[in-house]
Design an enzyme around this catalytic site. Structure first.
Site, short mmCIF file in Angstrom:
data_model
loop_
_atom_site.label_atom_id
_atom_site.label_comp_id
_atom_site.label_asym_id
_atom_site.label_seq_id
_atom_site.Cartn_x
_atom_site.Cartn_y
_atom_site.Cartn_z
N THR A 145 3.96 8.24 -5.52
CA THR A 145 3.87 6.90 -6.07
C THR A 145 4.43 6.78 -7.48
OG1 THR A 145 2.28 5.16 -6.71
CG2 THR A 145 1.53 7.43 -6.87
N ILE A 191 -7.12 15.18 7.12
CA ILE A 191 -6.35 16.17 6.35
C ILE A 191 -7.19 16.87 5.28
CG2 ILE A 191 -4.16 15.00 6.79
CD1 ILE A 191 -4.22 14.00 3.88
N TYR A 201 -6.24 6.97 -9.20
CA TYR A 201 -5.31 7.03 -8.08
C TYR A 201 -4.02 7.76 -8.48
CZ TYR A 201 -1.56 5.45 -4.99
OH TYR A 201 -0.46 5.40 -4.18
N GLY A 236 -0.94 3.80 8.53
CA GLY A 236 -0.68 2.60 7.75
C GLY A 236 0.70 2.02 7.99
#
Length: 285
Positions: free
Chosen positions: A99, A35, A123, A9
């Site tokens: 994050t 992964i 998330y 990304g």
């Protein structure tokens, strides 16, 4: 020093663009390494004889994760566990990116690394689970939380705004979600500083300096886009509440990160987000 950058990304791209001359950096795409497969992690890290792994791979589809919990946790928790096990076996260091979504957004000051997390989305919960696994199994690993990431490469808020501002007669942008935009190149430079200076393992925060709502960010994108000739004319940009733009996943209303301990440990100072935004926009064709 051999460094494997896991992921394809925008952060992985900027990591490859900014790799110092003292390291041999190699990007490992998902096609070469899933992964979520422990055997694949061990094989790739052993075969490439890596000294350092930078994990820039993640399940980042925030809204889709609400209905794809298993997929999000497979990458963001189990994938991290697999990398940790493989790095331990190979004697490699691991740098991992997390994050601001691990917080609930109820704070009235920038979040410190040791503030209690309380994710409000699948998330965020999956990323926190990955942090927990890593801190338990590999405490010497470096975890860097960030947020509002954008780059000149790939899809992101900045490039979407530029496109919509060229196509639409006006835009409404959320004003009551506040954080700090982060240029992926600046985050990449921080990670390289950590790699080359062997910073201690632990939990760190990094974004650009300053504070903004998505509305503030959009207005700056238009102003600088006009200044740099990326946009031909201004359009009205309206400030709207998040309630007018409901999403499946709940996002933190406030996710500004306190970077002071990171600046001290890494020997870097943050740069204001508007200056970083201009530097990124100047790279666009």
């Amino acid at each position: 020093m051999k460094v494997l950058v896991i992921g394809g990304g925008q952060l992985a791209w900027d990591l490859m663009q900014t790799a110092p001359s003292t390291v041999h950096a190699e990007m490992v795409l998902r096609e070469a390494l899933d992964i979520t497969a422990p055997d694949a992690c061990e094989r790739v890290i052993q075969d490439r004889q890596a000294d350092v792994i930078i994990n820039a791979a993640a399940y980042t589809a925030v809204d889709k994760a609400e209905n794809e919990r298993e997929a999000a946790f497979a990458v963001n928790e189990q994938g991290v566990a697999n990398l940790a096990a493989a790095c331990t076996a190979a004697g490699a260091r691991l740098f991992h990116v997390s994050t601001d979504f691990v917080f609930d957004g109820e704070a009235n000051r920038p979040y410190l690394p040791d503030d209690s997390p309380n994710p409000q989305s699948v998330y965020g919960a999956s990323k926190l689970a990955g942090e927990a696994v890593l801190r338990h199994r590999m405490p010497e690993a470096v975890i860097v939380r960030t947020g509002w990431l954008y780059s000149s490469n790939g899809g992101n808020f900045v490039k979407t705004m530029l496109r919509l501002m060229a196509e639409k007669p006006e835009l409404g942008v959320i004003v009551d979600q506040v954080g700090t935009p982060t240029w992926a190149r600046g985050l990449a430079q921080l990670l390289w500083a950590g790699v080359t200076h062997s910073v201690p393992g632990g939990l760190y925060h990094w974004s650009d300096a300053g504070v903004a709502s998505w509305y503030d960010f959009a207005v700056a994108i238009q102003d600088l886009g006009l200044e740099l000739g990326l946009l031909e004319q201004a359009i009205p940009v309206r400030a709207i509440p998040a309630s007018e733009f409901p999403t499946p996943a709940k996002r933190p209303a406030y996710s500004v990160l306190d970077k002071r301990s990171t600046e001290a440990a890494f020997g870097m100072e943050t740069i204001h987000w508007r200056r970083q935004l201009k530097s990124m926009l100047e790279m666009l064709p």
